[in-house]
Design an enzyme around this catalytic site. Structure first.
Site, short mmCIF file in Angstrom:
data_model
loop_
_atom_site.label_atom_id
_atom_site.label_comp_id
_atom_site.label_asym_id
_atom_site.label_seq_id
_atom_site.Cartn_x
_atom_site.Cartn_y
_atom_site.Cartn_z
CB CYS A 280 -0.48 -0.24 1.37
SG CYS A 280 -1.57 -1.74 1.00
CG LEU A 281 3.19 2.36 3.25
CD1 LEU A 281 4.57 2.03 3.80
CD2 LEU A 281 2.85 4.06 3.57
#
Length: 288
Positions: A280-281
């Site tokens: 997600c990052l």
């Protein structure tokens, strides 16, 4: 560790949140030319950016900086870019909602893209609309639709917490052995969907089970802890871990899936409290 600082470039872009995967450009690569519906650009760069819009998963009001960040990154990179439209509208699509094999096959979920009542990104869009968008802008010729994502997923069904390609013909799919666990039935249903699934070339999809960690609860809320939220980099695969007995099992499975890369566990209990982890990052960019 081991990175050459001269090969790292920093862009200072204001955002509302850190989940880069969902609002960053999605990059595509083509050897000779790039095209959009009804238009072909000759002699374009081999790498281009696709700028989908972002609306904070159709859930939160604080998204304008995130939505603008993609354009600022594209401007800084100076690469060719497309802004997808469908039926005369900009298209909202998050990077965590799709996962591809690089050969024309894409994974996604009905829960995320087709739910008519909850977190609707593109009101009125059908399965066929999304398949057309993925075809025209990402070169997808075959879409595999899974059902629901995992419990605690704030995005309402992102596939990057559920099922991921590890090579062009193989996926890892999260599985749960406890029939009393809330994830058990949805994950079983997804496994059943994939039993006879074929790839873009007609070949049968190879499915490897990836365990789930024990539920992670923060402030009374279940959060989306999943080993599927790993990042594939040039020489390494970074895998979230949760101080759980299944950490070792998951790392072993993924090590067998990536024999040409080091598989490294990254403690992510504190990170997942923010409702996401490593994949997600991040957002990868292909070499030109």
């Amino acid at each position: 560790v081991g990175a050459d600082s001269e090969q790292v470039e920093f862009f200072h872009v204001p955002t509302n949140r850190g989940w880069t995967r969902d609002f960053s450009p999605t990059f595509v690569k083509k050897s000779t030319s790039l095209s959009t519906p009804g238009k072909r650009t000759k002699n374009a760069d081999s790498v281009a950016a696709i700028r989908f819009r972002f609306s904070a998963w159709a859930k939160y009001p604080d998204w304008p900086l995130d939505d603008q960040a993609s354009g600022k990154v594209i401007e800084a990179l100076g690469c060719h870019a497309f802004a997808p439209q469908w039926q005369g509208r900009d298209v909202v699509l998050e990077g965590g909602s799709i996962d591809g094999n690089g050969r024309g096959c894409m994974l996604t979920t009905e829960e995320c893209l087709l739910d008519p009542h909850i977190q609707i990104r593109n009101p009125g869009f059908t399965r066929e609309d999304y398949q057309g968008i993925l075809r025209d802008y990402l070169g997808v010729t075959h879409t595999i639709w899974l059902g629901k994502g995992i419990a605690g997923d704030d995005t309402h069904g992102h596939v990057d917490d559920l099922c991921r390609f590890v090579n062009p013909t193989t996926v890892v799919l999260c599985s749960e052995n406890d029939p009393h666990e809330v994830n058990y039935r949805p994950l079983q249903e997804n496994a059943e969907r994939l039993q006879d699934t074929r790839l873009e070339n007609g070949e049968k999809l190879n499915v490897i089970s990836l365990p789930m960690p024990s539920p992670v609860i923060f402030d009374g809320q279940r959060v989306p802890a999943s080993y599927a939220n790993f990042l594939i980099a040039n020489a390494v695969v970074l895998v979230p871990t949760f101080n759980d007995p299944n950490d070792r099992i998951a790392l072993g499975i993924l090590a067998e899936c990536f024999p040409d890369r080091s598989v490294v566990g990254i403690h992510s209990v504190d990170l997942v409290w923010g409702l996401g982890t490593i994949h997600c990052l991040t957002q990868q960019q292909p070499v030109k």
